[in-house]
Scaffold this active site. Structure first.
Site, PDB file in Angstrom:
ATOM      1  N   ARG A 145       0.712  -1.129  -0.078  1.00  0.00           N
ATOM      2  CA  ARG A 145       0.085  -0.069   0.130  1.00  0.00           C
ATOM      3  C   ARG A 145       0.768   1.098  -0.067  1.00  0.00           C
ATOM      4  NH1 ARG A 145      -2.585  -0.053   4.995  1.00  0.00           N
ATOM      5  NH2 ARG A 145      -2.360  -2.292   5.491  1.00  0.00           N
ATOM      6  N   SER A 191      -0.699  -5.813  11.310  1.00  0.00           N
ATOM      7  CA  SER A 191       0.068  -6.662  10.294  1.00  0.00           C
ATOM      8  C   SER A 191       1.282  -7.211  11.284  1.00  0.00           C
ATOM      9  CB  SER A 191       0.848  -5.815   9.186  1.00  0.00           C
ATOM     10  OG  SER A 191      -0.105  -5.642   8.123  1.00  0.00           O
ATOM     11  N   CYS A 229       0.896  -9.609  13.510  1.00  0.00           N
ATOM     12  CA  CYS A 229       0.801  -9.880  14.744  1.00  0.00           C
ATOM     13  C   CYS A 229      -0.025 -11.111  14.998  1.00  0.00           C
ATOM     14  CB  CYS A 229       0.144  -8.805  15.449  1.00  0.00           C
ATOM     15  SG  CYS A 229       1.159  -7.234  15.597  1.00  0.00           S
TER      16      CYS A 229
HETATM   17  C1  SPV Z   1      -3.469  -5.286   5.184  1.00  0.00           C
HETATM   18  O1  SPV Z   1      -2.260  -4.825   4.959  1.00  0.00           O
HETATM   19  O2  SPV Z   1      -3.892  -5.044   6.380  1.00  0.00           O
HETATM   20  C2  SPV Z   1      -4.056  -6.270   4.104  1.00  0.00           C
HETATM   21  C3  SPV Z   1      -3.800  -6.336   3.055  1.00  0.00           C
HETATM   22  O3  SPV Z   1      -5.092  -6.938   4.608  1.00  0.00           O
HETATM   23  S1  SPV Z   1      -4.190  -4.581   1.916  1.00  0.00           S
HETATM   24  O4  SPV Z   1      -5.033  -5.061   1.097  1.00  0.00           O
HETATM   25  O5  SPV Z   1      -2.799  -4.295   1.339  1.00  0.00           O
HETATM   26  O6  SPV Z   1      -4.607  -3.692   3.018  1.00  0.00           O
END
Ligand code: SPV
Ligand code: MN
Length: 622
Positions: A86, A270, A272
């Site tokens: 992201r 993430s 955890c």
């Molecule tokens: C996260 O990063 O919390 C995810 C993947 O579940 S994303 O679709 O990149 O947000």
């Protein structure tokens, strides 16, 4: 722009008929507007029909957005080297002038943002096909359902959406014509070797007032699957207006005595342990990422917004993740992204079982172990954020109520952090407010080797939702508090921490211990286990855990381990709470009860310390 004229002149007869079979003018205007702006060569209006979905899969391969692998149904997709996660810096909430979400949330002026991104989207689909997709967020025909329409020019994105979301073309056709849907427009932009070329023009803008998302010059799922975290921001805003919640939570069923199944939701930042908890062997999964929560007849009810999993693949191995492992090696429809493909077209990723292939290809082209990039840095076989995308229905542990329009009754809410020093492995809050404030709103995750920068630094991440909250944080916390006040039988709230260490930095728990904490929480929901009341909440009794370890895993659980794990460390706890208080002091409109509950916790800890010292052993509370 005249909507009817644009649609009639740019859609062929079949596509036009498909689109106007949906009688919602909002949809017609949206599609016409982005045809006029993005100027695609053709438009494909995708229905729920199997032939249409097959076309999507075939086009993804034909255009090179995906390549087939050794196992039938498996494909690989690569995102650009700098487009595999992201883009937090260029993801912004667009706000009307005068509205401010505070400094924790990336936002910008709506008019400016829309003008900028429309400029970027102008003619961006030239020479390409525009794909128009319809989905349901949440189960169909339910109080939870939100309809969503996504436009994209990427067949990989369109294909991923099929695996992750419930088809909604028919639902759009039967919905009242004034139904307000979420709208997402995405273009991967100009491509070079099948990946987005103009990363400097990558933008992900979320207009929470108009409920529109704009995404351009990117392919990574988290930036382009508009129904995932982007619609999540729209849903948090809508939920705030309508008094329900959209949370970054799994939904799972935990088995208790006599085949009882008790449902839990869980929010973990993430890395955890969120997916591994929701995929616990012997239990049931409903969803692993996003939940809508509504109060129904005094109970908290939850649904999975999605129907598939976009999971991190790094570290998946046959021992710790037997179900996913098995699924990833069977002929299911799976899209792998950013992993290594060996010469026999088998797959490899960081920390997979078995030998590293001696040769293959990944996002960097041909790959052999030890390969260096232009900057001299070793190229890993797969990216740390490499993923797999699949429909939960191909997992053997999927719960039969995944599509239940009523949702499931939630017995317990779990918040999990990564904390070497303070949080005990599992504890229960005294009540809803205590749990929301001192566990959910105080959630932190320490940085790991997988993130940039120094390791072990605690990062504030309330409800593990800091990246997605689209209303002022103080209001978001208040919404969580108010939600519980509307319930006559609120779920219990638990905090878990799988990462507690001793003074030498050694982990105090095995990875598999979390199975036992789940079983204990399940018993607590039904009043089938006692607890010890400490200053920070209720903790398990040794005897109950000993029995669970014995019955569930056939393991003996030493009392000395229990004492190490469940001793309340006053210094570490108060340090943490003070840090959290300092954060909320800078968040306008934080409800007063947040400060009260945190201060009360400190006071309880200080009183106990005056009597017993810094380390409060469980026996003090027996
Ligand atoms: C996260 O990063 O919390 C995810 C993947 O579940 S994303 O679709 O990149 O947000
Ligand atoms: Mn997530």
């Amino acid at each position: 722009m005249h909507v009817e004229d644009v649609l009639k002149s740019r859609l062929d007869e079949t596509q036009y008929r498909r689109l106007i079979a949906i009688e919602n003018p909002m949809v017609h205007e949206f599609v016409a507007e982005y045809i006029a702006l993005c100027d695609p060569a053709s438009v494909f209006v995708c229905t729920d029909d199997g032939a249409d979905l097959k076309r999507i899969r075939e086009k993804a391969v034909e255009l090179g957005e995906e390549q087939t692998l050794a196992i039938p149904g498996h494909t690989i997709h690569f995102d650009g080297y700098k487009d595999q996660a992201r883009d937090k810096d260029h993801t912004k909430i667009l706000l009307p002038r005068g509205v401010n979400l505070g400094e924790n949330i990336e936002s910008m002026d709506r008019e400016e943002g829309v003008a900028e991104v429309r400029d970027i989207l102008k003619n961006l689909m030239q020479g390409k096909e525009m794909i128009v997709r319809f989905f349901c967020l949440g189960p169909m025909n339910s109080a939870f359902t939100i309809l969503a329409c996504q436009i994209t020019d990427s067949y990989y994105v369109a294909h991923s959406l099929d695996l992750l979301y419930r088809q909604g073309y028919e639902a759009f056709k039967t919905a009242p014509s004034d139904t307000k849907c979420f709208r997402i427009v995405h273009s991967q932009g100009e491509l070079e070797n099948c990946v987005s070329k103009n990363i400097d023009k990558r933008r992900v803008y979320v207009d929470v007032e108009d409920e529109i998302v704009y995404s351009a010059n990117t392919q990574y799922g988290g930036n382009t699957l508009g129904l995932k975290k982007l619609s999540m921001r729209l849903a948090i805003k809508r939920a705030s207006r309508e008094d329900w919640l959209c949370e970054h939570m799994f939904v799972m069923g935990v088995h208790g005595p006599k085949d009882r199944l008790t449902y839990f939701t869980g929010a973990f930042p993430s890395l955890c342990g969120k997916t591994s908890t929701s995929m616990m062997t012997g239990e049931k999964i409903i969803g692993d990422d996003i939940a809508y929560l509504r109060p129904v007849d005094g109970e908290m009810r939850a649904v999975n917004v999605e129907k598939g999993m976009f999971g991190i693949i790094m570290g998946i191995n046959s021992k710790d993740d037997p179900i996913i492992w098995e699924t990833l090696h069977n002929p299911n429809e799976i899209i792998f992204s950013n992993i290594l493909v060996a010469d026999d077209r088998s797959t490899y990723w960081i920390d997979k079982d078995g030998p590293v292939p001696s040769h293959g290809f990944n996002h960097s082209g041909p790959w052999t172990p030890g390969k260096k990039d232009a900057a001299g840095k070793t190229v890993d076989p797969s990216h740390k954020n490499a993923r797999f995308t699949l429909d939960l229905k191909c997992l053997e542990n999927v719960d039969e109520r995944i599509d239940d329009p009523e949702g499931v009754k939630v017995g317990g809410v779990i918040y999990g952090g990564r904390d070497s020093h303070a949080w005990v492995p599992v504890r229960e809050s005294f009540d809803w407010v205590h749990g929301i404030v001192t566990i959910g709103a105080a959630l932190e995750s320490e940085t790991t080797a997988a993130t940039l920068g120094k390791e072990g630094v605690p990062v504030f991440n309330p409800m593990s939702n800091i990246d997605f909250v689209s209303v002022p944080l103080g209001l978001y916390i208040k919404n969580n508090l108010d939600f519980g006040a509307r319930l006559s039988s609120p779920p219990l709230i638990f905090g878990v921490n799988y990462f507690l260490t001793d003074a030498e930095g050694r982990w105090l728990n095995e990875k598999t211990d979390k199975a036992i904490w789940l079983k204990w929480m399940e018993l607590r929901v039904h009043g089938d286990a006692d607890a010890l009341v400490t200053p920070v909440g209720k903790i398990p009794r040794y005897e109950d855990l000993r029995k669970l370890f014995e019955d569930v895993q056939g393991k003996s659980y030493a009392e000395t381990d229990y004492v190490k794990q469940f001793t309340v460390r006053v210094d570490a706890f108060t340090g943490k709470i003070k840090r959290i208080i300092a954060v909320y002091r800078n968040i306008p409109d934080t409800p007063a009860v947040v400060f009260e509950a945190l201060q009360n916790e400190i006071d309880r800890l200080e009183q106990a310390r005056a009597k017993h010292g810094d380390l409060l052993k469980p026996e003090l509370f027996a």
